[in-house]
Design a protein around this motif. Structure first.
Motif, mmCIF file in Angstrom:
data_model
loop_
_atom_site.group_PDB
_atom_site.id
_atom_site.type_symbol
_atom_site.label_atom_id
_atom_site.label_comp_id
_atom_site.label_asym_id
_atom_site.label_seq_id
_atom_site.Cartn_x
_atom_site.Cartn_y
_atom_site.Cartn_z
ATOM 1 N N PRO A 247 2.791 -17.386 4.672
ATOM 2 C CA PRO A 247 2.677 -17.471 6.194
ATOM 3 C C PRO A 247 2.334 -16.163 6.390
ATOM 4 N N VAL A 248 3.172 -15.068 6.543
ATOM 5 C CA VAL A 248 3.628 -13.815 6.679
ATOM 6 C C VAL A 248 3.362 -12.517 5.140
ATOM 7 N N LYS A 249 2.554 -11.933 5.321
ATOM 8 C CA LYS A 249 2.296 -10.060 4.411
ATOM 9 C C LYS A 249 4.447 -10.306 3.576
ATOM 10 N N GLY A 250 4.311 -10.527 2.522
ATOM 11 C CA GLY A 250 5.253 -10.175 1.361
ATOM 12 C C GLY A 250 6.097 -11.643 1.273
ATOM 13 N N ILE A 251 5.621 -12.737 1.592
ATOM 14 C CA ILE A 251 6.268 -13.994 2.252
ATOM 15 C C ILE A 251 5.445 -14.523 1.092
ATOM 16 N N VAL A 252 6.004 -15.664 0.198
ATOM 17 C CA VAL A 252 5.900 -17.230 -0.037
ATOM 18 C C VAL A 252 6.896 -17.915 0.191
ATOM 19 N N HIS A 253 6.633 -18.793 0.886
ATOM 20 C CA HIS A 253 6.993 -19.874 1.137
ATOM 21 C C HIS A 253 7.029 -21.397 0.700
ATOM 22 N N ARG A 254 7.261 -21.850 -0.616
ATOM 23 C CA ARG A 254 6.423 -22.510 -1.250
ATOM 24 C C ARG A 254 7.752 -24.354 -1.220
ATOM 25 N N TYR A 255 8.887 -23.491 -1.296
ATOM 26 C CA TYR A 255 10.046 -24.881 -0.802
ATOM 27 C C TYR A 255 11.055 -24.979 0.130
ATOM 28 N N PRO A 256 11.528 -25.342 0.851
ATOM 29 C CA PRO A 256 12.094 -25.819 1.928
ATOM 30 C C PRO A 256 13.518 -24.509 1.919
ATOM 31 N N ASP A 257 14.164 -24.731 0.845
ATOM 32 C CA ASP A 257 15.812 -24.146 1.017
ATOM 33 C C ASP A 257 14.940 -21.712 0.536
ATOM 34 N N ARG A 258 14.056 -22.428 0.082
ATOM 35 C CA ARG A 258 13.454 -20.561 -0.627
ATOM 36 C C ARG A 258 12.688 -20.051 -0.614
ATOM 37 N N ALA A 259 12.488 -18.339 -0.602
ATOM 38 C CA ALA A 259 11.457 -18.123 -0.018
ATOM 39 C C ALA A 259 11.439 -16.477 -1.318
ATOM 40 N N LEU A 260 10.224 -16.274 -1.274
ATOM 41 C CA LEU A 260 10.074 -14.917 -2.121
ATOM 42 C C LEU A 260 9.939 -13.754 -1.160
ATOM 43 N N LEU A 261 10.111 -12.789 -1.778
ATOM 44 C CA LEU A 261 9.687 -11.754 -0.912
ATOM 45 C C LEU A 261 9.552 -10.266 -1.996
ATOM 46 N N LYS A 262 8.114 -10.192 -1.696
ATOM 47 C CA LYS A 262 7.377 -8.968 -2.443
ATOM 48 C C LYS A 262 6.983 -7.688 -1.511
ATOM 49 N N PRO A 263 8.911 -6.956 -2.060
ATOM 50 C CA PRO A 263 7.927 -5.607 -0.839
ATOM 51 C C PRO A 263 7.434 -4.570 -1.971
ATOM 52 N N ILE A 264 7.067 -4.542 -3.269
ATOM 53 C CA ILE A 264 6.614 -3.759 -4.127
ATOM 54 C C ILE A 264 5.660 -4.336 -5.435
ATOM 55 N N HIS A 265 4.463 -4.190 -5.725
ATOM 56 C CA HIS A 265 3.955 -4.870 -6.601
ATOM 57 C C HIS A 265 3.141 -3.584 -7.993
ATOM 58 N N VAL A 266 5.002 -2.256 -7.715
ATOM 59 C CA VAL A 266 4.583 -1.776 -8.922
ATOM 60 C C VAL A 266 5.550 -2.087 -10.033
ATOM 61 N N CYS A 267 5.172 -1.856 -11.220
ATOM 62 C CA CYS A 267 5.857 -2.480 -12.597
ATOM 63 C C CYS A 267 6.300 -1.461 -13.917
ATOM 64 N N PRO A 268 7.180 -1.409 -14.110
ATOM 65 C CA PRO A 268 7.332 -0.525 -15.484
ATOM 66 C C PRO A 268 6.369 -0.812 -16.794
ATOM 67 N N VAL A 269 6.003 -2.159 -16.829
ATOM 68 C CA VAL A 269 4.991 -2.305 -17.475
ATOM 69 C C VAL A 269 4.319 -3.249 -17.289
ATOM 70 N N TYR A 270 2.584 -3.281 -17.293
ATOM 71 C CA TYR A 270 2.026 -4.739 -17.078
ATOM 72 C C TYR A 270 2.108 -5.166 -18.605
ATOM 73 N N CYS A 271 2.726 -6.548 -17.859
ATOM 74 C CA CYS A 271 2.350 -7.693 -19.371
ATOM 75 C C CYS A 271 0.131 -8.190 -19.328
ATOM 76 N N ARG A 272 0.098 -8.996 -20.060
ATOM 77 C CA ARG A 272 -1.223 -8.471 -19.966
ATOM 78 C C ARG A 272 -1.378 -10.177 -19.832
ATOM 79 N N PHE A 273 -0.377 -10.819 -19.407
ATOM 80 C CA PHE A 273 -0.318 -12.279 -19.214
ATOM 81 C C PHE A 273 0.154 -12.691 -17.796
ATOM 82 N N CYS A 274 -0.243 -11.440 -16.953
ATOM 83 C CA CYS A 274 0.306 -11.609 -15.584
ATOM 84 C C CYS A 274 -0.381 -12.618 -14.644
ATOM 85 N N PHE A 275 0.197 -13.175 -14.032
ATOM 86 C CA PHE A 275 -0.215 -14.225 -13.269
ATOM 87 C C PHE A 275 -0.207 -13.336 -11.724
#
Length: 353
Positions: free
Chosen positions: A91-119
């Motif tokens: 609903p808002v950039k950086g938020i994924v609200h899939r379940y009522p009682d919890r939400a994802l917050l994605k502050p950054i898109h950098v990783c130490p390594v990149y898994c080749r199967f990353c979703f």
């Protein structure tokens, strides 16, 4: 084969290009690798490179996770750019609200390594979007305005790639939201770059009011190097409860001996096995996928070998943003008049319904 950095007596930097990988003897030139590298960034930390068996690169379970393959250019019709439907639940950039009682917050898109199967391979990598201060404020405002959100999961990217000061400020902001009780962080850092787990970082992971849990992504027992185990010990000694997430991957951990060794090693490192993920329908990752039937058979085999403490829950993230469901094997027969229960060793027993 010696690495050029070992030969020179210098510290190896993170490998980030096909040229880096070729120089280290980790790939042979192939035009299809350029396309694979464009679809997902490359990053192999020195800690990960040190775990690779260079004598058998094609089958090495560490190399196969992080070194690009020409097979990534093979896209099946059922594979999706957004396989778990993040966009539909954002609903808002950086938020994924899939379940009522919890939400994802994605502050950054950098990783130490990149898994080749990353979703999230369409989103992560250098130059990938990170939240600006204004966007982060809007994401936090969304959480404040939704009193049903009891748990916030920091993911990305890898939240532990944030500097300690920024991470501390973010956790403090969540800590100040009265209805948020739990902060969970998903990270590869303790495995892929354990040197980042400093006393300063651990101090940043201690909210005043909420409870913080750290979920560590680990797919093979060889990933638990001495340095990684030491990082996990520092986190655990610092009072942080640790969980694990593992992706079931063909040719990497889809056998009972490997999975059993991994789960035991995690428990010995004070990490509770949490999820065993069925691989998502990510574009170009068909060579990693196993059948659900195979996964269920492996879970049955684990049930007879491992204590409950070492049992993960086998889950599938339903495509389209519909959330995770457990897909483990059933031990209950389907005849209501002659209820049979199958034990961990495959024998059936009657039980009064």
């Amino acid at each position: 084969m010696w690495s050029v950095w070992e030969y020179l007596g210098a510290a190896m930097p993170t490998l980030r290009t096909l040229e880096d990988l070729e120089r280290e003897g980790l790939i042979v030139p192939d035009p299809r690798l350029e396309e694979a590298a464009q679809s997902l960034a490359i990053a192999l930390t020195p800690d990960i490179v040190a775990l690779i068996d260079r004598a058998d690169l094609a089958n090495d379970p560490i190399a196969r996770q992080f070194v690009p393959s020409p097979r990534e250019t093979e896209i099946a019709p059922e594979e999706l750019a957004d396989p778990i439907g993040d966009e539909a639940r954002s609903p808002v950039k950086g938020i994924v609200h899939r379940y009522p009682d919890r939400a994802l917050l994605k502050p950054i898109h950098v990783c130490p390594v990149y898994c080749r199967f990353c979703f999230r391979r369409e989103q992560v990598g250098p130059g990938g979007e990170a939240l600006s201060p204004t966007e982060l404020d809007a994401a936090l405002a969304y959480i404040r305005e939704h009193g049903e959100i009891w748990e916030v999961i920091l993911t990305g990217g890898d939240p532990l790639m944030l500097g300690s000061r920024r991470l501390r400020a973010l956790i403090d902001a969540l800590d100040a939201i009265p209805h948020v009780a739990i902060v969970r962080i998903h990270s590869r850092v303790p495995i892929a770059d354990p040197g980042r787990v400093t006393a300063e970082l651990i101090a940043a992971l201690k909210p005043q009011r909420t409870q913080l849990w750290l979920a560590v992504h680990c797919n093979h027992p060889r990933e638990l190097s001495a340095a990684s185990k030491d990082a996990l010990r520092r986190l655990s000694d610092g009072g942080l409860p640790l969980l694990s997430q593992t992706v079931l991957l063909a040719g990497i951990n889809d056998d009972v001996d490997t999975l059993a060794s991994l789960m035991r090693a995690l428990v010995a490192a004070r990490v509770k096995p949490y999820y065993l993920h069925h691989p998502d329908l990510v574009r170009g990752t068909g060579h990693f996928r196993v059948s659900i039937e195979r996964g269920q058979a492996l879970m049955k085999a684990l049930r007879g070998r491992l204590s409950g403490l070492a049992q993960p829950t086998y889950v599938l993230d339903v495509p389209g943003g519909h959330g995770k469901v457990p897909i483990g094997p059933s031990y209950v027969g389907d005849d209501p008049d002659a209820l049979l229960i199958e034990d961990a060793f495959g024998k059936q027993h009657g039980y009064p319904g």
